[in-house]
Design an enzyme around this catalytic site. Structure first.
Site, PDB file in Angstrom:
ATOM      1  N   SER A  18      -2.599   0.612  -4.527  1.00  0.00           N
ATOM      2  CA  SER A  18      -3.048   1.724  -3.693  1.00  0.00           C
ATOM      3  C   SER A  18      -4.400   2.287  -4.112  1.00  0.00           C
ATOM      4  CB  SER A  18      -2.000   2.849  -3.776  1.00  0.00           C
ATOM      5  OG  SER A  18      -2.468   4.041  -3.175  1.00  0.00           O
ATOM      6  N   GLY A  19      -5.129   2.775  -3.121  1.00  0.00           N
ATOM      7  CA  GLY A  19      -6.364   3.506  -3.392  1.00  0.00           C
ATOM      8  C   GLY A  19      -6.078   4.962  -3.706  1.00  0.00           C
TER       9      GLY A  19
ATOM     10  N   GLU B 178      -0.959  10.513   4.043  1.00  0.00           N
ATOM     11  CA  GLU B 178      -2.124  10.099   3.263  1.00  0.00           C
ATOM     12  C   GLU B 178      -2.276  11.130   2.157  1.00  0.00           C
ATOM     13  OE1 GLU B 178      -4.528   7.693   3.245  1.00  0.00           O
ATOM     14  OE2 GLU B 178      -3.674   6.513   4.879  1.00  0.00           O
TER      15      GLU B 178
ATOM     16  N   ASP C  36       0.882  -1.156   0.000  1.00  0.00           N
ATOM     17  CA  ASP C  36       0.000   0.000   0.000  1.00  0.00           C
ATOM     18  C   ASP C  36       0.928   1.216   0.000  1.00  0.00           C
ATOM     19  OD1 ASP C  36      -2.278   1.677   0.446  1.00  0.00           O
ATOM     20  OD2 ASP C  36      -1.737   1.750   2.554  1.00  0.00           O
TER      21      ASP C  36
ATOM     22  N   ARG D 121     -15.115  12.138  -1.843  1.00  0.00           N
ATOM     23  CA  ARG D 121     -13.907  12.920  -1.530  1.00  0.00           C
ATOM     24  C   ARG D 121     -13.455  13.746  -2.739  1.00  0.00           C
ATOM     25  NH1 ARG D 121      -9.945   8.565   1.169  1.00  0.00           N
ATOM     26  NH2 ARG D 121     -11.029   7.198  -0.279  1.00  0.00           N
TER      27      ARG D 121
ATOM     28  N   ASP E 210      -1.558  -0.770   5.852  1.00  0.00           N
ATOM     29  CA  ASP E 210      -2.033  -0.302   7.167  1.00  0.00           C
ATOM     30  C   ASP E 210      -3.542  -0.340   7.324  1.00  0.00           C
ATOM     31  OD1 ASP E 210      -3.118   2.936   7.000  1.00  0.00           O
ATOM     32  OD2 ASP E 210      -2.182   2.047   5.256  1.00  0.00           O
TER      33      ASP E 210
ATOM     34  N   LYS F 148      -8.228  -4.499  -4.025  1.00  0.00           N
ATOM     35  CA  LYS F 148      -6.832  -4.937  -3.830  1.00  0.00           C
ATOM     36  C   LYS F 148      -6.676  -6.444  -4.032  1.00  0.00           C
ATOM     37  CE  LYS F 148      -5.265  -0.880  -1.385  1.00  0.00           C
ATOM     38  NZ  LYS F 148      -4.586  -0.274  -0.251  1.00  0.00           N
TER      39      LYS F 148
ATOM     40  N   ASP G 129      -0.128   4.991   0.839  1.00  0.00           N
ATOM     41  CA  ASP G 129      -0.381   5.982   1.891  1.00  0.00           C
ATOM     42  C   ASP G 129      -0.318   5.364   3.286  1.00  0.00           C
ATOM     43  OD1 ASP G 129      -0.836   8.138   0.088  1.00  0.00           O
ATOM     44  OD2 ASP G 129      -2.790   7.296  -0.365  1.00  0.00           O
TER      45      ASP G 129
END
Length: 234
Positions: free
Chosen positions: A109-110, A29, A20, A65, A179, A158, A22
């Site tokens: 990653s997102g 982040e 990942d 977001r 995380d 993922k 962030d």
């Protein structure tokens, strides 16, 4: 958390390790940092916390977001120029060690490709090894949504990305390091055979409970890898 011998063995013999970005590969982040830069930090940080805690469907949280942020291409470029990546201590050494052992490194990653690609390039990770979201812009550089075909724009993205990686490259054993709740998801049927939780930036007890091994320092992975020769050593 104590390291079990079979976990150490799987880490040493995995063909690939996926990270990942962030709060794992980097200390920040990036979505929150970009939002703060755009003046909507608090609203977006609250939404990120919900997404990371696993209480909101990820694609919906991402759409909300980005809708609040409305980032333009120019704003993203300026953000990158003003905010160098804060790479987590030990990551450059770990990436170099994995490569030296013949173990491939992927970023799953997102976060956003626009932010992650320069980071990958700086550490010698091929862009084909990056799975992340992509912000879309119109011809004037204004925000125009995000690419909904990317694996990581949705919940369950993922593990889907890791299944794709295994199928494409013919890997048997892949490790996921991260995380958040979306990283723990990667340890599912046909995806990652090992999930290493990282709490060096943010400790999430629900994630720690799902991890095969939970670490607070990247050096712990380096030590385990250095303690045994690579599987393909002759």
């Amino acid at each position: 958390m104590e390291l079990k011998p079979d976990v150490a063995q799987k880490l040493r013999h995995a063909e690939a390790v996926c990270f990942d970005v962030d709060s794992t590969f980097c200390e920040d982040e990036s979505i929150d940092e970009l939002a703060a830069y755009l003046g909507v930090g608090e609203q977006v940080a609250a939404l990120t916390a919900k997404a990371m805690g696993g209480t909101v469907e990820f694609k919906e949280a991402l759409r909300t977001r980005l809708g609040v942020m409305h980032p333009s291409r120019q704003a993203v470029d300026k953000f990158l120029a003003d905010h160098p990546h804060r790479v987590t201590k030990g990551i450059p050494e770990l990436v170099a060690l994995l490569k030296a052992r013949g173990q491939e490194v992927f970023l799953v990653s997102g976060g956003f490709r626009q932010i992650i690609h320069p980071l990958a390039e700086s550490l010698g990770i091929p862009l084909s090894h990056v799975f992340a979201n992509s912000i879309l812009f119109d011809h004037d550089g204004r925000y125009a949504g995000f690419d909904e075909s990317e694996f990581t724009c949705r919940s369950g993205g993922k593990p889907a990305a890791i299944r794709h990686i295994k199928e494409k490259y013919g890997y048997e054993e892949v490790v996921m390091v991260g995380d958040g709740a979306t990283d723990a998801e990667a340890r599912s049927e046909g995806a990652a055979s090992l999930f290493i939780g990282y709490g060096g930036v943010v400790v999430r007890p629900t994630v720690a409970a799902q991890a095969d091994w939970y670490i607070m320092d990247i050096q712990q992975m380096i030590d385990v890898l250095k303690a045994a020769p690579p599987a393909n050593a002759h």
